[in-house]
Structures are given as C-alpha cells and as structure tokens.
Write a protein that holds these residues in place. Structure first.
Motif, PDB file in Angstrom:
ATOM      1  N   LYS A 113      27.928 -21.413  17.783  1.00  0.00           N
ATOM      2  CA  LYS A 113      28.251 -22.494  18.704  1.00  0.00           C
ATOM      3  C   LYS A 113      26.959 -23.247  18.995  1.00  0.00           C
ATOM      4  CE  LYS A 113      30.116 -20.291  22.151  1.00  0.00           C
ATOM      5  NZ  LYS A 113      30.664 -20.058  23.491  1.00  0.00           N
ATOM      6  N   PRO A 114      27.069 -24.569  19.322  1.00  0.00           N
ATOM      7  CA  PRO A 114      25.854 -25.247  19.757  1.00  0.00           C
ATOM      8  C   PRO A 114      25.301 -24.570  20.993  1.00  0.00           C
ATOM      9  CG  PRO A 114      27.648 -26.804  19.412  1.00  0.00           C
ATOM     10  CD  PRO A 114      28.240 -25.444  19.326  1.00  0.00           C
ATOM     11  N   ARG A 115      23.992 -24.672  21.151  1.00  0.00           N
ATOM     12  CA  ARG A 115      23.344 -24.073  22.308  1.00  0.00           C
ATOM     13  C   ARG A 115      23.896 -24.658  23.601  1.00  0.00           C
ATOM     14  NH1 ARG A 115      17.090 -25.279  23.692  1.00  0.00           N
ATOM     15  NH2 ARG A 115      17.135 -24.511  25.823  1.00  0.00           N
ATOM     16  N   GLU A 116      24.058 -23.800  24.588  1.00  0.00           N
ATOM     17  CA  GLU A 116      24.550 -24.287  25.872  1.00  0.00           C
ATOM     18  C   GLU A 116      23.382 -24.657  26.752  1.00  0.00           C
ATOM     19  OE1 GLU A 116      27.389 -21.736  27.818  1.00  0.00           O
ATOM     20  OE2 GLU A 116      28.359 -21.362  25.876  1.00  0.00           O
ATOM     21  N   TYR A 117      23.484 -25.853  27.311  1.00  0.00           N
ATOM     22  CA  TYR A 117      22.450 -26.288  28.233  1.00  0.00           C
ATOM     23  C   TYR A 117      22.960 -26.104  29.640  1.00  0.00           C
ATOM     24  CZ  TYR A 117      19.888 -28.561  24.464  1.00  0.00           C
ATOM     25  OH  TYR A 117      19.173 -28.817  23.341  1.00  0.00           O
ATOM     26  N   ARG A 128      23.834 -27.701  32.829  1.00  0.00           N
ATOM     27  CA  ARG A 128      24.134 -29.110  33.094  1.00  0.00           C
ATOM     28  C   ARG A 128      23.111 -29.681  34.069  1.00  0.00           C
ATOM     29  NH1 ARG A 128      29.087 -31.067  31.161  1.00  0.00           N
ATOM     30  NH2 ARG A 128      28.117 -33.017  31.791  1.00  0.00           N
ATOM     31  N   GLU A 158      24.055 -35.466  29.422  1.00  0.00           N
ATOM     32  CA  GLU A 158      24.661 -34.987  28.189  1.00  0.00           C
ATOM     33  C   GLU A 158      23.998 -35.695  27.015  1.00  0.00           C
ATOM     34  OE1 GLU A 158      28.741 -37.115  27.936  1.00  0.00           O
ATOM     35  OE2 GLU A 158      28.531 -36.430  30.003  1.00  0.00           O
ATOM     36  N   THR A 214      25.129 -36.252  20.527  1.00  0.00           N
ATOM     37  CA  THR A 214      25.594 -35.306  19.508  1.00  0.00           C
ATOM     38  C   THR A 214      25.256 -33.903  19.968  1.00  0.00           C
ATOM     39  OG1 THR A 214      23.483 -35.613  18.391  1.00  0.00           O
ATOM     40  CG2 THR A 214      25.351 -36.859  17.551  1.00  0.00           C
ATOM     41  N   ALA A 215      26.076 -32.955  19.531  1.00  0.00           N
ATOM     42  CA  ALA A 215      25.823 -31.567  19.899  1.00  0.00           C
ATOM     43  C   ALA A 215      24.496 -31.108  19.283  1.00  0.00           C
ATOM     44  CB  ALA A 215      26.965 -30.680  19.395  1.00  0.00           C
ATOM     45  N   ALA A 216      23.846 -30.164  19.958  1.00  0.00           N
ATOM     46  CA  ALA A 216      22.548 -29.692  19.470  1.00  0.00           C
ATOM     47  C   ALA A 216      22.707 -29.018  18.104  1.00  0.00           C
ATOM     48  CB  ALA A 216      21.959 -28.704  20.468  1.00  0.00           C
ATOM     49  N   LYS A 217      21.723 -29.229  17.226  1.00  0.00           N
ATOM     50  CA  LYS A 217      21.774 -28.601  15.904  1.00  0.00           C
ATOM     51  C   LYS A 217      21.243 -27.174  15.993  1.00  0.00           C
ATOM     52  CE  LYS A 217      21.518 -32.552  12.836  1.00  0.00           C
ATOM     53  NZ  LYS A 217      20.658 -33.364  11.972  1.00  0.00           N
ATOM     54  N   GLN A 218      21.706 -26.365  15.069  1.00  0.00           N
ATOM     55  CA  GLN A 218      21.171 -25.002  15.002  1.00  0.00           C
ATOM     56  C   GLN A 218      19.724 -25.070  14.532  1.00  0.00           C
ATOM     57  OE1 GLN A 218      22.637 -22.336  16.053  1.00  0.00           O
ATOM     58  NE2 GLN A 218      24.623 -23.297  16.484  1.00  0.00           N
TER      59      GLN A 218
END
Lengths: 231, 416
Positions: free
Chosen positions: B89-93, B95, B65, B68-72
C-alpha cells in the motif's frame, strides 16, 4: 513637310468579338482626321459605325491596329491612362442623353470637371453656366433631367461633353431620338462647335440630311471603309 | 476633388432610394444595438459570476494531500529498473500540513499575499435536542476578512468577536432558524471522535447559499484543533493574491515547492469557466448571424443599385471615370450605411441597456431582488461598431467590384 500630328489617326484598326463564332465589327480601318473637321460616319445598320466610334473614343480596344490621339499611341495604355485621355480630350454624346437622374442639369455638366479637378469650384460653376448659356438652356440649370424635354436633355448632354474643353467630340446618333426641329438645333450646335471653336466632331448618323451637312463623310459597309468623301 | 465627386454621387444614389437605404441602415442598427445589449448582459453576468467566485473564496487553497499517491521507495531508488511489487500500500501520512507556520510565514512575505492556516472538519451542532451536521472551519478572523466575503455577509454579531469571546462560533442563518439557535445561545458541538464542547454563538451570517447557511460553522483555529483533537495541525492554507488571474501559476509554484496539492480558483471552477466559453460562443454566433443578415440587406441594396445604375456607370466611364472610381462610389455607400447603422445602433444599444438595467426579478430562494448585471464597457460599443463597418464593407465589396467591371460599350450599345 512637317505637318503637326493629326488629332486622330487610325492605322489598320480591326475589332473582332471573340464569341463562339467570331464576329468582325470593323476591319483594316485607316483614317486620319485633323483639327476642325466635321465628319459624319454613315452606313447600313450593322456596318460597324458605332463600333468604330467607340474604338476611336477609346471605349473599346481594337483587336489589331493602332489609334493615335494628338500623336499619342493608345495601344498598350492601361485602362486608367485611357480613362484619363477620355476625361480631358474626348467628349461623348450618345443617342440617349444618359444624364444622371439624381443630379440637377448644372451638376451633370459639372461632373467631368469635378473629376478632372483642375478648376476651382467657382471657376467650374462659371464654366458650367457659360456652357448652358451657350446651348441656350441656362434657365433649366436647377431642374432635374426628367423635367426637361428630349431636345433640352440632349443639349445638356452636349454641354457635359464640352465640360473639360475637349478637342474631339464623338457623337453616336445624337439626333436619333429627336424630332426634326430639335434634330436641326443639335446639328447646328455641332456645326457651330466646328466652325466657331475649331473643335473636331465625328458623328455617326443614319440621317441623310445630317450627313449632307458635314464637310466630310465616311461611309462604312461590312466593317470596311467604302468611301471617304470631302465636300 | 475625386472624393467630392465620389461622395456626391454615392450620397445622391443613397438619398434617391431613401426607403431602401433606411431599411438596410435599420437592419445594421438593430444588429449593432442587439449586439451591444446581448454582449453587455453576457459579459456583465460573466464578470459578476467570476467576481463572486474570486471574492467569495480564497484564490488558492493548499490541502494536506498529494496529487498522486506516494511511490514505493524501490521505484525511487531504481527509476529505470523493471520492478513489480505486490500486496503493498502507499505509505500512510499523518493528515495535516507539516510545518504550516513556516509555509504561511514564507508566503505572507510576498507582496499582496495573504495566507491563513485553517483546520476544517466535520461536527454535529446540537441545540434543544435537535442535531445538524456541520462543516467546521477553524480560522483566523483577522485574515478571513480578507479571504472571503463572510464578514460582509454577517447579519448579527461579527467575525471579530470570535477573538474576544471564549469558545465562540459563527453560524449561518439557516442553521440558526433550524435549531432555534440565536445570538449568545450556548450550543453543543460534538466531534466525530466524541468530544463534546459547549460553544457560544457570537455571529450569524447569511450568504444566500443554502449549503453554507445551514451547514457552515466558523470558530478560531485553536478551538477547532481542540474540538477535532488535532493539536498543532492545520489541513488547509488559504491564500489570496494580488491578481486573481495569476492564481494558476502561483498554485503550481506552491505545489512544486512544498508538494501539497494546491488548487487555484480556476481549477476548482473549471466547469464554470468552460461554461462561459460555450456561452460566449453561442452568444457571438447568434449576434454574428444578426450581423450577417444585416449585411445581406446591404449587399441587396448595393447590388440592386449597381444593376439599376449600369447606364450611369457606363456614362461615367465614357466620361473618363476609372474603374476604381466606380468601385469607390459603391463601396462608399456600403461604408456610409455601416457608419450610420453603427451610430443608430449605439443609440439603440443605449436604450436597450437602459431598459435592461431597470428590470428586476426575484430568484426563488433569494429574498433580495436581483437586477441584471450589465457590462457597459466601451469595448461592446467599439466591437459592435467594428462589426457593422466590416460587414457593410464586406457586403458592398462584391457588387462594387461588379460595378467596376461594367463594360460601357455593352451598355451603350444595348441602349440603342
């Protein structure tokens, strides 16, 4: 004429206590005392006898005037330099013996020598014993001061004053606490120190007999020299 | 020569008032003794706890993880522009740590570093119609031995048997008791996605930690990958390094290199370490207070002596002793009390440590008896001694100065 410097000289010595109301202890004292003199200082109480003695012995500092010891001007010397002069050149005897109660008689006499640190330990012991012998208290050497009589204690105090072989002995009412017999003994000791050893003794006293026995008497009134008589 | 006189007078005055001297020396000695005992217990338990924290778990754990959440992308493209996006929404990775094999490979090349890729997840262990929720850790037994103390805590079987047994698991004593699941028994392990596998118990451990003993299950990483349906994925890289104190720096280097969140043991246990700091503050305040009280004793005895000995001081000064000499005589007495107090205090400290070391007690929930862990370091003794001498000198300083300021004329005049 080129006289050697007198042992002790005071020029215009004045001591004023800076209190709420300034108190003048002694004023404008001019006094020259040579080697081998026996001087008594007398005067009514509060006339400044003891104050003068403390000034001459460098225990107190004059407000004005100069004091010379062996020609050395003492004005402006540091406290440590004054202490060094006291240590080697002046011996004090007070009305109370002021012996250190924790130490033996002999050890009390050794203290000034140990502080000076000139003699070896063996020489000190020898000199200490010799002094006690001279004052006829050698048999008390190992005792503590509180095991001695008043007269014996005062003789120990004299021995201590002589420890570093000072030329000048200052005594403040040395017989004030003694009975007449012991008083005579102490007087005789001082006389002998002057007569036989050529020391200078200045003794403050209020005893007429003592004063009469000295060769020179300085009489103070209200902090000034009232009379300076030699016999 | 001067020292001979000063020490002689100081010693004479101390021995003259023997009882007061002994009392104030004992005050210092008790202070030093309790200082040593307290700080040994405190420092010992701190070291013990830290060691457990460091040894029981990896020094650093890399997680799949980000902090911080991914930036646009638009923010990255125009960093200085004023942009407002809504309903994004932040991009989904997916896992998992990408390319974990390469990361492990690179880390392992550094000296003293052991790195292990692991896959953790949740599952249910079922046996004889009873269920227990479990945390699954897919591990490499060879490396796990060095990363945690689980090998040491094994009570039956061993971690290494995971490698030889097919579909083996290692469970805790608590789970074993709850399910009645013993060595060589076949348990059913059910994954959140519904995969069911029969796995054989090849080892049982007991750590004393209830959470681990009842809920932790170890298996090979490839078994975990199959069970959790995450083939070729690891979500943890667990690292041990040569010097645990470097973990924070090392973790931040890893994080800036690969971007994944890397937690050092210090970060995970920050609350613990903060607790130590508070505990040490309290300990040293209390012990410091003991030393201050002891130094009041010294202050008291020296002050009294100076008051009583004003005549002696006056005569010594008229004899030709300097103010410095007088100050030294009384300072020496303080130093003497401090030094003797230090030596006695070391003795008291040794006795107290001996007593504390023989104390044993049982913590509820733990079967084994526990002793107090002591840190019998030279440091405690040195520090205690240092404090005693410093406080003694400090306490003697003021009265000694007062003694040096005595004006002999005042005393002699007053006496007549």
């Amino acid at each position: 004429m080129s006289d050697p410097a007198p042992l002790l000289e005071a020029r215009g010595v004045t001591r004023i206590l800076q209190e709420a109301v300034p108190v003048t202890l002694v004023r404008d004292i001019d006094l020259t005392i040579g080697q081998g003199e026996f001087v008594s200082v007398t005067g009514p109480s509060g006339s400044g006898k003891s104050s003068l003695l403390y000034l001459l012995g460098l225990l107190d500092l004059p407000t004005a005037g100069q004091i010379f010891i062996d020609g050395i001007e003492t004005t402006g010397l540091s406290a440590n330099e004054l202490a060094a002069i006291r240590l080697s050149r002046i011996g004090f005897v007070f009305q109370f013996h002021f012996l250190l109660p924790e130490f033996s008689v002999l050890h009390n006499v050794l203290l000034p020598m140990q502080r000076l640190g000139v003699l070896s330990d063996a020489e000190m012991m020898e000199r200490g014993h010799a002094l006690l012998e001279e004052l006829d208290i050698a048999d008390q050497a190992k005792k503590r001061p509180d095991q001695l009589s008043g007269g014996q204690r005062q003789r120990v105090a004299v021995a201590r004053a002589l420890a570093n072989d000072p030329a000048l002995i200052l005594a403040d009412e040395p017989t004030g606490n003694l009975d007449s017999k012991n008083s005579e003994i102490v007087q005789e000791i001082f006389a002998k120190l002057v007569r036989d050893e050529g020391r200078t003794v200045i003794a403050v006293t209020h005893e007429v007999g003592f004063a009469a026995a000295t060769a020179r008497n300085v009489h103070l009134i209200d902090g000034r020299i009232d009379s300076d008589t030699r016999r | 020569m001067f020292w001979q006189v000063a020490l002689g007078i100081a010693a004479a005055q101390l021995t003259h008032r023997r009882r007061q001297t002994i009392v104030s020396t004992m005050g210092v000695a008790l202070g030093v003794g309790f200082f040593i005992a307290t700080s040994s217990v405190m420092s010992g338990s701190e070291k013990d706890l830290t060691r457990r924290l460091v040894d029981n778990a990896p020094h650093i754990t890399i997680k799949d993880e980000f902090r911080t959440a991914a930036k646009q992308p638009v923010y990255l493209a125009y960093p200085d522009a004023t942009v407002k996006l809504t309903n994004t929404k932040p991009r989904e990775y997916l896992r998992g740590i990408k390319n974990y094999g390469a990361i492990v490979e690179e880390l392992s090349q550094q000296p003293g570093v052991i790195a292990e890729a692991a896959l953790t997840g949740q599952a249910i262990v079922r046996y004889a119609s009873k269920d227990v929720g479990a945390s699954i850790a897919g591990i490499d037994p060879e490396k796990e031995r060095h990363l945690t103390t689980v090998e040491r805590d094994m009570r039956e079987g061993s971690l290494m048997r995971l490698k030889t047994a097919s579909q083996g698991i290692v469970i805790g004593r608590g789970m074993s008791v709850r399910l009645g699941l013993g060595m060589e028994d076949l348990a059913t392990v059910v994954s959140p996605t519904g995969l069911v596998r029969r796995m054989k118990v090849v080892g049982i451990f007991s750590t004393g930690n209830l959470l681990l003993d009842e809920g932790q299950v170890y298996m090979l990483v490839k078994d975990a990958q199959v069970l959790l349906d995450k083939p070729f994925i690891a979500n943890r890289i667990r690292i041990k390094i040569a010097d645990p104190d470097d973990a924070e720096v090392f973790a931040s280097r890893i994080e800036s290199r690969w971007g994944y969140r890397s937690e050092s043991w210090q970060e995970v246990n920050r609350d613990f370490l903060g607790l130590f700091a508070i505990r040490n503050t309290i300990t040293y305040s209390i012990v410091g207070a003991i030393m201050i009280v002891a130094s009041f004793g010294i202050f008291n005895i020296i002050s009294t002596t100076v008051m009583e000995k004003r005549r002696d001081i006056a005569i010594l000064m008229s004899m030709g002793f300097r103010a410095f000499d007088i100050q030294t005589i009384f300072l020496v007495q303080g130093v003497f009390i401090g030094l003797i107090g230090m030596l006695l205090g070391w003795g008291i400290g040794l006795v107290l440590l001996q007593m504390l070391a023989s104390v044993e007690f049982t913590i509820p929930g733990m079967s084994e008896k526990q002793g107090i862990v002591l840190d019998r370091g030279f440091f405690q003794f040195a520090l205690g001694g240092f404090f005693s001498v410093v406080s003694a000198v400090g306490a003697a300083w003021y009265p000694a100065r007062k003694a040096a300021q005595v004006r002999p004329v005042d005393i002699i005049r007053g006496a007549t």
